[in-house]
Design an enzyme around this catalytic site. Sequence first.
Site, PDB file in Angstrom:
ATOM      1  N   GLU A 147      49.627  37.364  48.804  1.00  0.00           N
ATOM      2  CA  GLU A 147      49.833  38.591  48.052  1.00  0.00           C
ATOM      3  C   GLU A 147      50.252  39.681  49.031  1.00  0.00           C
ATOM      4  OE1 GLU A 147      46.548  40.034  45.700  1.00  0.00           O
ATOM      5  OE2 GLU A 147      47.762  41.634  44.863  1.00  0.00           O
ATOM      6  N   GLY A 288      40.599  43.016  52.998  1.00  0.00           N
ATOM      7  CA  GLY A 288      39.195  42.615  52.961  1.00  0.00           C
ATOM      8  C   GLY A 288      39.065  41.153  52.570  1.00  0.00           C
ATOM      9  N   ASN A 292      42.836  33.999  45.952  1.00  0.00           N
ATOM     10  CA  ASN A 292      43.602  32.781  45.680  1.00  0.00           C
ATOM     11  C   ASN A 292      42.808  31.838  44.777  1.00  0.00           C
ATOM     12  OD1 ASN A 292      45.286  33.652  47.986  1.00  0.00           O
ATOM     13  ND2 ASN A 292      43.455  33.055  49.117  1.00  0.00           N
ATOM     14  N   GLU A 325      36.374  39.463  44.198  1.00  0.00           N
ATOM     15  CA  GLU A 325      37.336  38.347  44.278  1.00  0.00           C
ATOM     16  C   GLU A 325      37.014  37.290  43.228  1.00  0.00           C
ATOM     17  OE1 GLU A 325      39.775  39.158  45.914  1.00  0.00           O
ATOM     18  OE2 GLU A 325      38.862  40.670  47.229  1.00  0.00           O
ATOM     19  N   HIS A 328      38.250  38.283  39.827  1.00  0.00           N
ATOM     20  CA  HIS A 328      39.707  38.133  39.679  1.00  0.00           C
ATOM     21  C   HIS A 328      40.088  36.809  39.014  1.00  0.00           C
ATOM     22  CE1 HIS A 328      41.830  41.516  41.298  1.00  0.00           C
ATOM     23  NE2 HIS A 328      41.329  41.437  42.512  1.00  0.00           N
TER      24      HIS A 328
HETATM   25 ZN   LIG Z   1      41.384  42.852  44.043  1.00  0.00          ZN
END
Ligand SMILES: [Zn+2]
Length: 901
Positions: A147, A288, A292, A325, A328
């Site tokens: 990303e 940070g 994935n 994360e 996400h």
């Molecule tokens: Zn994020």
Amino acid sequence: METGSKQRLHTNNSALYYLMDDLSPQTIYLKDYTPSDYLIDTVSLDVNLHPTATRVRSRLEVRPNPAAARRPSTLVLDGEALKLDEVYLDGRKLSVSGYTRTENDLTIHSVPDGPFELEITTYCNPEANKALSGLYRTRDIFCTQCEAQGFRRITYFLDRPDVLARYTTRLQADKEMAPVLLANGNLIETGQNDHSGTHFAVWEDPHPKPGYLFAMVGGALVRVADTFTTLSGRKVDLHIYVEPGEENRCAWAMESLKRSMKWDEERFGREYDLDMFMIVAVSDFNMGAMENKGLNVFNDKLILARPETATDADYAAIEAVIAHEYFHNWTGNRVTCRDWFQLCLKEGLTVYRDQEFTSDLRSRAVERISDVRMLKTHQFPEDGGPLAHPVRPQSYIEINNFYTATVYEKGAELCRMIETMVGRKSFRAAMDLYFERHDGDAATVEDFIACIAEATQTDLDQFMRWYSQAGTPEIVASLSYNARDKVADLSISQVTPATPGQTKKQPLHIPIKLGLLGPNGDDLPLRLEDESNITNGLIHLRDAEQTFRFTDVSSPPVPSLLRGFSAPVKLTVNLSERDLEFLMANDSDLFNRWQAGQSYALRFLTSATAAFRKGEEPAAASAYASALAATLRDETLEPAYRAEVLKLPSETDVAREIGSNIDPDSIHRAREWLRAEVSRELHSDLVGLYEINAAPGPYSPEAEDAGKRALRNTALSLLAATGDERDVMRVSAHYDTAKNMTDKIASLAVLTHLEGKPSESAFDDFFEQWKDDHLVIDKWFALQAMSSHGAAPERVETLSKHPLFSLKAPNKVRALIGAFANMNPTGFNRADGAGYKLVADAVLEIDTFNPQISARLLGAFKSWRMLEPARQEKAETALKRISLYDNLSRDLFEIVTKTLD
Ligand SMILES: [Zn+2]
């Protein structure tokens, strides 16, 4: 991603950033979005990991996109820093006349009308990749960061978020060099090639995803394993991979992961969807952490923790970022973004979700205070400066520059405002609809808002302006009371100042939560004259000016406005000092109770700053100290909250309040003066707090103990503010007896500002103890960089030549140069311009290999126009020097140009 493209969306899939005859980078516009000409259904990668020549063979099933407006006969794939070996189209090897390459793309001429298969073999050089985008090596570990646009540095591809494919990844490597081979999805096959000493692993990800969510890792890693059983009874393997020797620093990260998985099931009904969830910790990482699919890659500072090496703040950050994360997986991965302009769709929403997670697990009031602090410190200056942009930007040169506080933090505030308006239950129902309708989609902000409007029957048309209008709205409110009619009129106006490219602003729909406090401190019942309902104390400001008349108000009320910081605005309200004291003692809304203390302190700080600048002495601050005392003594308030109340506004807060012609030295002096005043007035209270809040027993990172340490250490710091020898000795003793990193760092954070023996010997001791720990030593760099010593720039300059420092390691840059530029206002803004020069030199050097880091570092100059004229001139000189360089990266070019504009 936890905070860090470029794409020409309007004609085809290529990324021709530089026109042939014009070297200035191209601007990409949201309005130019068009669907991709082609789609890719499956990707089979065969990767042979090698430090300097990794071979990637990629087999793509490609078909024309039915949604595309046109049907070209050529296919343009993105690619950067790749060495092309060969290309096969439907099994036929293409001759060099069959394709054209530029620095940024590969054009395949004459492709078939229907579906076709493309096989491309390329080489890349992980060892030489110091931009840390694509495939690179960090301490001998192969890892990836895709990303926003790193996948094109691994293979030629349609590298845009609206091209979703199913991936199979076969990794092969020397067994000793990389005994562990990981990629997204589920592991389906492993094997050895005995003759060559290599081995392989095949991973299959059943969920279609854009290239930016691809990841692979190879290296000598060890794993810490656990399991989680989902709500529907499926067992998921949880694996955290770290370098050998770090296994005993993963327990908190694993615990945080399990808490996150459980919370997302309970609060949002979201279950995990693969057999395995993996996290890999690496030491060189631009951001940070990265979400994935099934294989999160983390900066190791956000995984590794032991009480001796990590502070309470580190523990809290690990918990929050693991949650971010993980969340996400639904907000970002299952429902992804159509294009990079929609970044807030995944980031704002996911930040909102991780803030809610922390609020549910820890203290809601303390979390809100810390989120608002973050917003005001980082996002408000962005909104008020040359880099201002809407939560959904209309254009960019380099998307990596838009991983900003505006997209993340203000983006989260927009989700929070919606939740405030519709209520938590309805918000959940709307989220359910969003997941149901858009699972597997590359969605837009409009898609999200449509689900909310539909599920909650709410009109959000005016609210949409929040996504397109930059700048922090300024709200002015005044309350007048009429004793005879028992009515209170609350008049509120809103103005959003002009920002670059947006001179005219429209009124926003602003939810304002409020209370009216009666003489005994209780909330009075709220009745509006038009008899419209006020649920949860919420009124809606929609016009430039509005008056709300409250009836049956039996006595003159004190207004508590913007409770819980119900909207990201600057509020000015006609409160007297007595009103502020009253709110500090009585407000039922803990956020506003804290805010009243901050507003009160700011009055003393701004007038003291003005006094010092004129060579005068400030007026006494005992009224503020006594108001503070009442809160400190209130045992019903949790220690973590009282610690927040006790922290004075930062120097940055004071600068923002003053707004222009800033002299950082006077602000620093004023703040030190107020700290000393509070210290003297409340000396015995502070000593008491220090003594009572020693957390007995073994260290626990949980919120309760951490809160006690926070209160104790804040008291310790304030006590030392007078410079009294006994109080300074207490700090040294605190360092010497500290049994955990939180207490060690708390002492050093005080000592760094003091010259002389106690400070020097503590820093030397710390270095000797921790010089072999790359994470802990970053703290040593950072604390020295934040010193308010006059010689801070020289000290940072010297440290930048330290053998343990490297400009190539992002964590080191952030620890030393970043901390200096962003957290040392007097050092960075030293009147002779030495701080600006130092940061500009570092920026220019870093830009030659890592543009994301150089551009981000230059962001420290975002408020330079607020400074007094002499410093402005020095800052401008530093910025102009950068702008005159020839080979600036696109990233840095955009930031420096906008900052100077
Ligand atoms: Zn994020």
